[in-house]
Design a protein around this motif. Structure first.
Motif, PDB file in Angstrom:
ATOM      1  N   ILE A 155      27.774  41.991  46.950  1.00  0.00           N
ATOM      2  CA  ILE A 155      27.623  42.990  46.647  1.00  0.00           C
ATOM      3  C   ILE A 155      29.054  43.729  45.158  1.00  0.00           C
ATOM      4  O   ILE A 155      28.811  44.510  45.193  1.00  0.00           O
ATOM      5  CB  ILE A 155      27.919  43.570  48.298  1.00  0.00           C
ATOM      6  N   THR A 156      30.386  43.306  45.227  1.00  0.00           N
ATOM      7  CA  THR A 156      30.737  43.658  45.123  1.00  0.00           C
ATOM      8  C   THR A 156      30.634  44.036  43.145  1.00  0.00           C
ATOM      9  O   THR A 156      30.657  44.662  42.337  1.00  0.00           O
ATOM     10  CB  THR A 156      32.506  43.364  45.248  1.00  0.00           C
ATOM     11  N   SER A 157      30.381  42.975  42.721  1.00  0.00           N
ATOM     12  CA  SER A 157      30.012  42.578  41.546  1.00  0.00           C
ATOM     13  C   SER A 157      29.084  43.031  40.994  1.00  0.00           C
ATOM     14  O   SER A 157      28.936  43.760  40.191  1.00  0.00           O
ATOM     15  CB  SER A 157      29.908  40.700  41.707  1.00  0.00           C
ATOM     16  N   ILE A 158      28.306  43.182  41.687  1.00  0.00           N
ATOM     17  CA  ILE A 158      27.050  43.759  41.644  1.00  0.00           C
ATOM     18  C   ILE A 158      27.087  45.383  40.746  1.00  0.00           C
ATOM     19  O   ILE A 158      27.115  46.211  40.332  1.00  0.00           O
ATOM     20  CB  ILE A 158      25.945  44.049  42.121  1.00  0.00           C
ATOM     21  N   ILE A 159      28.171  45.886  42.722  1.00  0.00           N
ATOM     22  CA  ILE A 159      28.395  47.593  41.887  1.00  0.00           C
ATOM     23  C   ILE A 159      29.089  47.739  40.812  1.00  0.00           C
ATOM     24  O   ILE A 159      29.409  48.758  40.139  1.00  0.00           O
ATOM     25  CB  ILE A 159      29.490  47.800  43.377  1.00  0.00           C
ATOM     26  N   ALA A 172      40.641  50.034  37.402  1.00  0.00           N
ATOM     27  CA  ALA A 172      39.901  50.175  38.869  1.00  0.00           C
ATOM     28  C   ALA A 172      38.954  48.845  38.679  1.00  0.00           C
ATOM     29  O   ALA A 172      38.719  48.630  39.760  1.00  0.00           O
ATOM     30  CB  ALA A 172      39.333  51.364  38.590  1.00  0.00           C
ATOM     31  N   HIS A 173      38.206  48.427  38.537  1.00  0.00           N
ATOM     32  CA  HIS A 173      37.249  47.119  38.690  1.00  0.00           C
ATOM     33  C   HIS A 173      37.695  46.565  38.638  1.00  0.00           C
ATOM     34  O   HIS A 173      37.582  45.551  39.341  1.00  0.00           O
ATOM     35  CB  HIS A 173      35.855  47.747  37.804  1.00  0.00           C
ATOM     36  N   LEU A 174      38.707  45.788  37.531  1.00  0.00           N
ATOM     37  CA  LEU A 174      39.636  45.018  38.134  1.00  0.00           C
ATOM     38  C   LEU A 174      40.006  44.754  38.857  1.00  0.00           C
ATOM     39  O   LEU A 174      40.108  43.902  39.534  1.00  0.00           O
ATOM     40  CB  LEU A 174      40.116  44.356  36.833  1.00  0.00           C
ATOM     41  N   ALA A 175      41.085  45.407  39.657  1.00  0.00           N
ATOM     42  CA  ALA A 175      41.394  45.685  40.754  1.00  0.00           C
ATOM     43  C   ALA A 175      40.632  45.258  42.103  1.00  0.00           C
ATOM     44  O   ALA A 175      40.503  45.011  43.069  1.00  0.00           O
ATOM     45  CB  ALA A 175      42.622  47.115  41.242  1.00  0.00           C
ATOM     46  N   ALA A 176      39.560  46.325  42.163  1.00  0.00           N
ATOM     47  CA  ALA A 176      38.059  46.144  42.807  1.00  0.00           C
ATOM     48  C   ALA A 176      38.209  44.825  42.924  1.00  0.00           C
ATOM     49  O   ALA A 176      37.664  44.588  44.030  1.00  0.00           O
ATOM     50  CB  ALA A 176      37.389  47.216  42.752  1.00  0.00           C
ATOM     51  N   GLY A 177      37.587  43.760  41.696  1.00  0.00           N
ATOM     52  CA  GLY A 177      37.106  42.523  42.167  1.00  0.00           C
ATOM     53  C   GLY A 177      38.595  41.278  42.954  1.00  0.00           C
ATOM     54  O   GLY A 177      37.487  40.770  43.821  1.00  0.00           O
ATOM     55  N   LEU A 178      39.294  41.396  42.404  1.00  0.00           N
ATOM     56  CA  LEU A 178      40.781  41.162  42.561  1.00  0.00           C
ATOM     57  C   LEU A 178      40.808  41.346  43.949  1.00  0.00           C
ATOM     58  O   LEU A 178      41.127  40.049  45.271  1.00  0.00           O
ATOM     59  CB  LEU A 178      41.975  41.151  41.904  1.00  0.00           C
ATOM     60  N   ALA A 236      38.310  39.271  54.933  1.00  0.00           N
ATOM     61  CA  ALA A 236      36.660  39.776  54.082  1.00  0.00           C
ATOM     62  C   ALA A 236      36.905  41.078  54.168  1.00  0.00           C
ATOM     63  O   ALA A 236      36.108  41.602  53.264  1.00  0.00           O
ATOM     64  CB  ALA A 236      35.921  38.404  53.482  1.00  0.00           C
ATOM     65  N   LEU A 237      35.698  41.420  55.365  1.00  0.00           N
ATOM     66  CA  LEU A 237      35.261  42.793  54.719  1.00  0.00           C
ATOM     67  C   LEU A 237      35.998  44.014  54.876  1.00  0.00           C
ATOM     68  O   LEU A 237      36.110  45.148  54.061  1.00  0.00           O
ATOM     69  CB  LEU A 237      34.932  43.075  56.508  1.00  0.00           C
ATOM     70  N   TYR A 238      37.378  43.337  55.051  1.00  0.00           N
ATOM     71  CA  TYR A 238      38.481  44.984  54.969  1.00  0.00           C
ATOM     72  C   TYR A 238      38.692  44.778  53.185  1.00  0.00           C
ATOM     73  O   TYR A 238      38.517  46.131  52.522  1.00  0.00           O
ATOM     74  CB  TYR A 238      39.988  44.516  55.307  1.00  0.00           C
ATOM     75  N   GLY A 239      38.183  43.939  52.626  1.00  0.00           N
ATOM     76  CA  GLY A 239      38.615  43.270  51.047  1.00  0.00           C
ATOM     77  C   GLY A 239      37.349  44.232  50.670  1.00  0.00           C
ATOM     78  O   GLY A 239      37.200  45.065  49.581  1.00  0.00           O
ATOM     79  N   LEU A 240      36.427  43.790  50.921  1.00  0.00           N
ATOM     80  CA  LEU A 240      34.917  44.594  50.752  1.00  0.00           C
ATOM     81  C   LEU A 240      35.158  46.468  50.961  1.00  0.00           C
ATOM     82  O   LEU A 240      34.807  47.054  49.647  1.00  0.00           O
ATOM     83  CB  LEU A 240      34.250  44.073  50.990  1.00  0.00           C
ATOM     84  N   ILE A 241      35.484  46.501  52.091  1.00  0.00           N
ATOM     85  CA  ILE A 241      35.154  48.240  51.732  1.00  0.00           C
ATOM     86  C   ILE A 241      36.415  48.524  51.075  1.00  0.00           C
ATOM     87  O   ILE A 241      36.395  49.940  50.532  1.00  0.00           O
ATOM     88  CB  ILE A 241      35.442  48.668  53.575  1.00  0.00           C
ATOM     89  N   SER A 277      37.699  47.274  48.330  1.00  0.00           N
ATOM     90  CA  SER A 277      36.715  47.159  46.823  1.00  0.00           C
ATOM     91  C   SER A 277      35.506  48.858  46.565  1.00  0.00           C
ATOM     92  O   SER A 277      35.808  48.686  45.218  1.00  0.00           O
ATOM     93  CB  SER A 277      36.229  46.012  46.576  1.00  0.00           C
ATOM     94  N   ILE A 278      35.352  48.481  47.285  1.00  0.00           N
ATOM     95  CA  ILE A 278      33.642  50.022  47.017  1.00  0.00           C
ATOM     96  C   ILE A 278      34.374  51.091  46.743  1.00  0.00           C
ATOM     97  O   ILE A 278      33.959  51.669  46.288  1.00  0.00           O
ATOM     98  CB  ILE A 278      33.144  49.927  47.847  1.00  0.00           C
ATOM     99  N   LEU A 279      35.301  50.812  47.942  1.00  0.00           N
ATOM    100  CA  LEU A 279      36.185  53.122  47.316  1.00  0.00           C
ATOM    101  C   LEU A 279      37.086  52.820  45.962  1.00  0.00           C
ATOM    102  O   LEU A 279      36.606  54.074  45.263  1.00  0.00           O
ATOM    103  CB  LEU A 279      36.864  52.724  48.737  1.00  0.00           C
ATOM    104  N   LEU A 280      37.622  51.713  45.451  1.00  0.00           N
ATOM    105  CA  LEU A 280      38.706  51.460  44.596  1.00  0.00           C
ATOM    106  C   LEU A 280      37.201  51.101  43.208  1.00  0.00           C
ATOM    107  O   LEU A 280      38.031  51.985  42.325  1.00  0.00           O
ATOM    108  CB  LEU A 280      39.577  50.294  44.430  1.00  0.00           C
ATOM    109  N   SER A 281      36.254  51.023  43.835  1.00  0.00           N
ATOM    110  CA  SER A 281      34.657  51.046  42.593  1.00  0.00           C
ATOM    111  C   SER A 281      34.878  52.481  41.635  1.00  0.00           C
ATOM    112  O   SER A 281      34.067  52.312  40.652  1.00  0.00           O
ATOM    113  CB  SER A 281      33.797  50.185  42.631  1.00  0.00           C
ATOM    114  N   GLN A 282      34.701  52.960  42.391  1.00  0.00           N
ATOM    115  CA  GLN A 282      33.996  54.805  42.263  1.00  0.00           C
ATOM    116  C   GLN A 282      35.658  55.361  41.581  1.00  0.00           C
ATOM    117  O   GLN A 282      34.994  56.649  41.624  1.00  0.00           O
ATOM    118  CB  GLN A 282      34.239  55.887  43.785  1.00  0.00           C
ATOM    119  N   GLN A 283      36.461  55.051  41.339  1.00  0.00           N
ATOM    120  CA  GLN A 283      37.348  55.599  40.621  1.00  0.00           C
ATOM    121  C   GLN A 283      36.681  55.399  38.667  1.00  0.00           C
ATOM    122  O   GLN A 283      37.556  54.525  38.213  1.00  0.00           O
ATOM    123  CB  GLN A 283      39.020  55.047  40.769  1.00  0.00           C
ATOM    124  N   THR A 284      36.362  56.343  38.459  1.00  0.00           N
ATOM    125  CA  THR A 284      35.668  56.203  37.243  1.00  0.00           C
ATOM    126  C   THR A 284      36.240  57.105  36.244  1.00  0.00           C
ATOM    127  O   THR A 284      36.594  58.343  36.957  1.00  0.00           O
ATOM    128  CB  THR A 284      34.432  55.906  36.844  1.00  0.00           C
TER     129      THR A 284
END
Length: 200
Positions: free
Chosen positions: A73-77, A100-106, A179-184, A186-193
């Motif tokens: 899910i994270t990789s697709i976003i 930001a996207h690198l940090a979200a993936g990690l 893992a669920l906390y990491g997903l949440i 990462s989704i929030l951080l992926s929106q920092q564009t």
């Protein structure tokens, strides 16, 4: 203006973003693989003496597999937010966004890795505990002889086995929450564009 765009949106920014995509799916899948392998071996070994518990003991395998879905899910976003250069060859994907996207993936990947390892280790111990209890209770019932009933003792033993199973489920749920906390996050951080050239 062109120099400012090149500094704000260098070519390496897209590399960082793609590394975030790779990190999320690779580390999450590694966690899912470790958890599945650890719990799967315990299920097969415990199933020799308690084959009727095999299906109940599949919970750690399912929980570990969910970690891989989180990474997907994270990789697709992240991948959907990586922009190619414009028609003039200028990069619109900024260094800020790539970082930001690198940090979200990690975040997602490493959280899934840790969660998968926790699920595997705890699931292994829980499966052996359920199997040992079931096998011991069968031996006790066998020593009492055929045709004899001890309803109170059987119910007590069954209740003890159920308590171990409930404890296993709770442990797996809380291990999966990592893992669920990491997903949440990462989704929030992926929106920092932030994009160059007015790109959205």
């Amino acid at each position: 203006m062109v120099q400012l765009m090149q500094e704000t949106c260098p070519a390496i920014a897209a590399f960082l973003g793609c590394m975030g995509v790779a990190s999320s799916i690779i580390f999450a899948n590694c966690g899912a693989a470790i958890g599945t392998a650890k719990a799967g071996v315990a299920i097969m070994q415990s199933g020799v003496n308690s084959p009727d518990l095999v299906w109940r003991n599949l919970i750690p395998v399912v929980m570990a597999g969910v970690n891989g879905i989180y990474g997907l899910i994270t990789s697709i976003i992240l991948l959907s937010n990586i922009n190619a250069p414009d028609v003039n060859g200028f990069n619109t994907y900024s260094l800020y966004t790539g970082t930001a996207h690198l940090a979200a993936g990690l975040i997602c990947g490493l959280s899934g890795l840790g969660s998968g390892m926790c699920i595997g280790v705890a699931g292994d111990a829980a499966i052996w505990a359920c199997g040992t209890w079931d096998f011991a209770s069968k031996q006790v019932r066998g020593l009492k002889g055929f045709g004899k009933r001890s309803g109170g003792m059987d119910k007590k033993k069954a209740g003890g086995g159920d308590k171990i199973f409930v404890a296993m489920v709770l442990i797996q749920v809380f291990a999966g929450n990592i893992a669920l906390y990491g997903l949440i996050a990462s989704i929030l951080l992926s929106q920092q564009t932030s994009f160059c050239g007015g790109a959205n």
